[in-house]
Write a protein that holds these residues in place. Structure first.
Motif, PDB file in Angstrom:
ATOM      1  N   ALA A 163      -5.110  -0.480  -3.825  1.00  0.00           N
ATOM      2  CA  ALA A 163      -4.937  -1.932  -3.667  1.00  0.00           C
ATOM      3  C   ALA A 163      -3.537  -2.302  -4.111  1.00  0.00           C
ATOM      4  O   ALA A 163      -2.935  -1.643  -4.972  1.00  0.00           O
ATOM      5  CB  ALA A 163      -5.968  -2.705  -4.475  1.00  0.00           C
ATOM      6  N   ASN A 164      -3.028  -3.360  -3.519  1.00  0.00           N
ATOM      7  CA  ASN A 164      -1.739  -3.884  -3.951  1.00  0.00           C
ATOM      8  C   ASN A 164      -1.904  -4.623  -5.265  1.00  0.00           C
ATOM      9  O   ASN A 164      -2.964  -5.162  -5.565  1.00  0.00           O
ATOM     10  CB  ASN A 164      -1.161  -4.835  -2.897  1.00  0.00           C
ATOM     11  N   GLN A 165      -0.843  -4.646  -6.040  1.00  0.00           N
ATOM     12  CA  GLN A 165      -0.891  -5.357  -7.315  1.00  0.00           C
ATOM     13  C   GLN A 165      -1.053  -6.856  -7.071  1.00  0.00           C
ATOM     14  O   GLN A 165      -0.365  -7.431  -6.233  1.00  0.00           O
ATOM     15  CB  GLN A 165       0.390  -5.104  -8.119  1.00  0.00           C
ATOM     16  N   PHE A 166      -1.999  -7.451  -7.779  1.00  0.00           N
ATOM     17  CA  PHE A 166      -2.212  -8.884  -7.647  1.00  0.00           C
ATOM     18  C   PHE A 166      -1.585  -9.610  -8.822  1.00  0.00           C
ATOM     19  O   PHE A 166      -1.273  -9.002  -9.853  1.00  0.00           O
ATOM     20  CB  PHE A 166      -3.708  -9.227  -7.542  1.00  0.00           C
ATOM     21  N   ILE A 167      -1.394 -10.899  -8.649  1.00  0.00           N
ATOM     22  CA  ILE A 167      -0.817 -11.730  -9.702  1.00  0.00           C
ATOM     23  C   ILE A 167      -1.956 -12.332 -10.521  1.00  0.00           C
ATOM     24  O   ILE A 167      -2.806 -13.050  -9.982  1.00  0.00           O
ATOM     25  CB  ILE A 167       0.050 -12.860  -9.109  1.00  0.00           C
ATOM     26  N   TRP A 168      -1.993 -12.027 -11.819  1.00  0.00           N
ATOM     27  CA  TRP A 168      -3.019 -12.634 -12.657  1.00  0.00           C
ATOM     28  C   TRP A 168      -2.876 -14.157 -12.625  1.00  0.00           C
ATOM     29  O   TRP A 168      -1.768 -14.679 -12.737  1.00  0.00           O
ATOM     30  CB  TRP A 168      -2.898 -12.144 -14.096  1.00  0.00           C
ATOM     31  N   PRO A 169      -3.976 -14.859 -12.435  1.00  0.00           N
ATOM     32  CA  PRO A 169      -3.882 -16.324 -12.375  1.00  0.00           C
ATOM     33  C   PRO A 169      -3.348 -16.915 -13.666  1.00  0.00           C
ATOM     34  O   PRO A 169      -3.783 -16.543 -14.758  1.00  0.00           O
ATOM     35  CB  PRO A 169      -5.325 -16.770 -12.105  1.00  0.00           C
ATOM     36  N   ASP A 170      -2.402 -17.810 -13.529  1.00  0.00           N
ATOM     37  CA  ASP A 170      -1.773 -18.454 -14.681  1.00  0.00           C
ATOM     38  C   ASP A 170      -1.143 -19.740 -14.155  1.00  0.00           C
ATOM     39  O   ASP A 170      -0.383 -19.702 -13.178  1.00  0.00           O
ATOM     40  CB  ASP A 170      -0.705 -17.542 -15.287  1.00  0.00           C
ATOM     41  N   VAL A 171      -1.466 -20.850 -14.762  1.00  0.00           N
ATOM     42  CA  VAL A 171      -0.948 -22.137 -14.274  1.00  0.00           C
ATOM     43  C   VAL A 171       0.567 -22.211 -14.351  1.00  0.00           C
ATOM     44  O   VAL A 171       1.178 -23.106 -13.743  1.00  0.00           O
ATOM     45  CB  VAL A 171      -1.572 -23.323 -15.056  1.00  0.00           C
ATOM     46  N   ASP A 172       1.194 -21.284 -15.054  1.00  0.00           N
ATOM     47  CA  ASP A 172       2.650 -21.286 -15.175  1.00  0.00           C
ATOM     48  C   ASP A 172       3.332 -20.254 -14.283  1.00  0.00           C
ATOM     49  O   ASP A 172       4.567 -20.136 -14.307  1.00  0.00           O
ATOM     50  CB  ASP A 172       3.064 -21.025 -16.635  1.00  0.00           C
ATOM     51  N   ASN A 173       2.553 -19.491 -13.487  1.00  0.00           N
ATOM     52  CA  ASN A 173       3.220 -18.515 -12.628  1.00  0.00           C
ATOM     53  C   ASN A 173       3.766 -19.190 -11.364  1.00  0.00           C
ATOM     54  O   ASN A 173       3.515 -20.368 -11.093  1.00  0.00           O
ATOM     55  CB  ASN A 173       2.296 -17.334 -12.286  1.00  0.00           C
ATOM     56  N   SER A 174       4.527 -18.440 -10.569  1.00  0.00           N
ATOM     57  CA  SER A 174       5.228 -19.015  -9.414  1.00  0.00           C
ATOM     58  C   SER A 174       4.361 -19.107  -8.167  1.00  0.00           C
ATOM     59  O   SER A 174       4.712 -19.785  -7.206  1.00  0.00           O
ATOM     60  CB  SER A 174       6.479 -18.189  -9.101  1.00  0.00           C
ATOM     61  N   TYR A 175       3.204 -18.425  -8.176  1.00  0.00           N
ATOM     62  CA  TYR A 175       2.338 -18.450  -6.993  1.00  0.00           C
ATOM     63  C   TYR A 175       1.536 -19.752  -6.958  1.00  0.00           C
ATOM     64  O   TYR A 175       1.029 -20.213  -7.981  1.00  0.00           O
ATOM     65  CB  TYR A 175       1.377 -17.259  -7.019  1.00  0.00           C
ATOM     66  N   TYR A 176       1.400 -20.315  -5.749  1.00  0.00           N
ATOM     67  CA  TYR A 176       0.622 -21.561  -5.611  1.00  0.00           C
ATOM     68  C   TYR A 176       0.073 -21.642  -4.193  1.00  0.00           C
ATOM     69  O   TYR A 176       0.805 -21.532  -3.207  1.00  0.00           O
ATOM     70  CB  TYR A 176       1.484 -22.788  -5.901  1.00  0.00           C
ATOM     71  N   GLU A 177      -1.242 -21.823  -4.092  1.00  0.00           N
ATOM     72  CA  GLU A 177      -1.880 -22.023  -2.791  1.00  0.00           C
ATOM     73  C   GLU A 177      -3.155 -22.826  -3.003  1.00  0.00           C
ATOM     74  O   GLU A 177      -4.056 -22.414  -3.729  1.00  0.00           O
ATOM     75  CB  GLU A 177      -2.206 -20.676  -2.133  1.00  0.00           C
ATOM     76  N   PHE A 179       0.810  -1.222   0.000  1.00  0.00           N
ATOM     77  CA  PHE A 179       0.000   0.000   0.000  1.00  0.00           C
ATOM     78  C   PHE A 179       0.844   1.273   0.000  1.00  0.00           C
ATOM     79  O   PHE A 179       0.397   2.332   0.443  1.00  0.00           O
ATOM     80  CB  PHE A 179      -0.982  -0.002   1.172  1.00  0.00           C
ATOM     81  N   SER A 180       2.053   1.177  -0.500  1.00  0.00           N
ATOM     82  CA  SER A 180       2.936   2.336  -0.593  1.00  0.00           C
ATOM     83  C   SER A 180       3.014   2.809  -2.038  1.00  0.00           C
ATOM     84  O   SER A 180       2.992   2.011  -2.971  1.00  0.00           O
ATOM     85  CB  SER A 180       4.345   1.977  -0.090  1.00  0.00           C
ATOM     86  N   PHE A 181       3.139   4.129  -2.200  1.00  0.00           N
ATOM     87  CA  PHE A 181       3.208   4.712  -3.529  1.00  0.00           C
ATOM     88  C   PHE A 181       4.629   4.686  -4.077  1.00  0.00           C
ATOM     89  O   PHE A 181       5.579   5.040  -3.376  1.00  0.00           O
ATOM     90  CB  PHE A 181       2.718   6.165  -3.508  1.00  0.00           C
ATOM     91  N   ASP A 182       4.765   4.273  -5.343  1.00  0.00           N
ATOM     92  CA  ASP A 182       6.047   4.404  -6.018  1.00  0.00           C
ATOM     93  C   ASP A 182       6.102   5.780  -6.671  1.00  0.00           C
ATOM     94  O   ASP A 182       5.208   6.620  -6.472  1.00  0.00           O
ATOM     95  CB  ASP A 182       6.246   3.282  -7.044  1.00  0.00           C
ATOM     96  N   SER A 231       2.944   6.508  -9.048  1.00  0.00           N
ATOM     97  CA  SER A 231       1.689   6.726  -8.328  1.00  0.00           C
ATOM     98  C   SER A 231       1.746   7.996  -7.477  1.00  0.00           C
ATOM     99  O   SER A 231       0.727   8.668  -7.295  1.00  0.00           O
ATOM    100  CB  SER A 231       1.343   5.506  -7.467  1.00  0.00           C
ATOM    101  N   THR A 232       2.933   8.334  -6.986  1.00  0.00           N
ATOM    102  CA  THR A 232       3.089   9.579  -6.228  1.00  0.00           C
ATOM    103  C   THR A 232       2.812  10.782  -7.124  1.00  0.00           C
ATOM    104  O   THR A 232       2.134  11.740  -6.721  1.00  0.00           O
ATOM    105  CB  THR A 232       4.501   9.685  -5.632  1.00  0.00           C
ATOM    106  N   ARG A 233       3.318  10.741  -8.353  1.00  0.00           N
ATOM    107  CA  ARG A 233       3.047  11.838  -9.293  1.00  0.00           C
ATOM    108  C   ARG A 233       1.555  11.946  -9.579  1.00  0.00           C
ATOM    109  O   ARG A 233       0.999  13.047  -9.667  1.00  0.00           O
ATOM    110  CB  ARG A 233       3.818  11.616 -10.592  1.00  0.00           C
ATOM    111  N   THR A 234       0.906  10.794  -9.723  1.00  0.00           N
ATOM    112  CA  THR A 234      -0.536  10.797  -9.983  1.00  0.00           C
ATOM    113  C   THR A 234      -1.297  11.400  -8.811  1.00  0.00           C
ATOM    114  O   THR A 234      -2.187  12.237  -8.991  1.00  0.00           O
ATOM    115  CB  THR A 234      -1.026   9.360 -10.247  1.00  0.00           C
TER     116      THR A 234
END
Length: 280
Positions: free
Chosen positions: A188-202, A144-147, A150-153
């Motif tokens: 909102a924080n950036q989420f990972i688009w679901p993809d069976v080849d990405n590194s996220y798994y739960e 939830f921090s601005f880069d 986003s700070t410029r925006t």
């Protein structure tokens, strides 16, 4: 009869930007024809009162947007639109005259670097916000921090709306902030688009997919949620099947029961971290 709180209908999977945070689609580019859209709305008529005109793609690019909105009005559907804002100034009159848009979400995290981008959006919102809630989205944050971008925006927003010190403080501390009459910022924080080849798994977790919403892609494929942008979990095609038959797909009940027990069965869902927001 079972009603969904909302149905996502992708009126077009074509976009006028290519943002790094958005997953690349391999589907053929197409937009629903006006006839196809009315066919879908008619089949869904008794299942929902709210339609969201996107999954992937930019809805304001649809060449017959006015007719799409007229069909929504004909069938008494309330419309949510999420846009990158590039065409908002050009299409604002269509949205306003439709009288059917209940909320407009503008993704200000979109990667557009034209100098007039924000100015054009702010001017369009002046016209639209008296008639509908407008939400500025900043959805690519980390913790939830601005880069820098986003700070410029945010600085541009503060300058344009002459925000008070208290409102500015809330922009940095809260996730949902009202900055003017009918105008809001959502973080909102950036989420990972679901993809069976990405590194996220739960394999554990909960999701509202199929319980309160479903999605329809631009080729008519029915999917469980708005993040299945490739149609990996194909439940049937609403352009060639009736909705009752689609909703009898045994996969739906299996997924629902799995989510109720915090168990994720589909591979795509195991690779989706958006469900984490329901487990806090």
């Amino acid at each position: 009869m079972k009603k969904f709180k909302r149905v996502y209908i992708e009126i077009s999977n074509i976009c006028n930007l290519s943002c790094s945070f958005c997953s690349i689609s391999n589907r053929p580019k197409r937009s629903l024809s006006v006839g196809e859209f009315e066919k879908i709305i008619k089949k869904l008529d008794s299942y929902t009162d709210y339609v969201y005109l996107h999954i992937k793609g930019e809805p304001l690019l649809h060449p017959k947007l006015d007719k799409i909105l007229a069909i929504c009005k004909k069938y008494h559907k309330q419309v949510n639109i999420t846009t990158n804002g590039v065409l908002l100034k050009e299409k604002a009159k269509i949205l306003l005259e439709s009288g059917i848009v209940r909320q407009l979400n503008i993704s200000l995290h979109s990667e557009n670097h034209k100098e007039e981008y924000l100015k054009d959006i702010f001017e369009a919102v002046e016209l639209l916000s008296p008639h509908m809630p407008v939400v500025y989205r900043l959805w690519t944050l980390k913790d939830f921090s601005f880069d820098a971008k986003s700070t410029r925006t945010v600085n541009k927003i503060m300058e344009y709306y002459h925000l008070s010190i208290g409102t500015v403080e809330r922009i940095y501390t809260d996730t949902n902030i009202q900055i003017d009459s009918n105008i809001y910022i959502n973080k909102a924080n950036q989420f990972i688009w679901p993809d069976v080849d990405n590194s996220y798994y739960e394999s554990k977790g909960y999701c509202h997919a199929l319980k309160d919403h479903i999605g329809v892609l631009s080729d008519g494929t029915v999917v469980p949620c708005c993040l299945d942008g490739e149609g990996n979990i194909n439940l049937g095609n609403i352009l060639t099947m009736n909705i009752e038959r689609i909703l009898e797909n045994p996969k739906i009940e299996t997924m629902r029961k799995g989510f109720e027990n915090r168990k994720v069965g589909e591979d795509l869902c195991k690779h989706c971290n958006f469900k984490e927001q329901f487990n806090r």
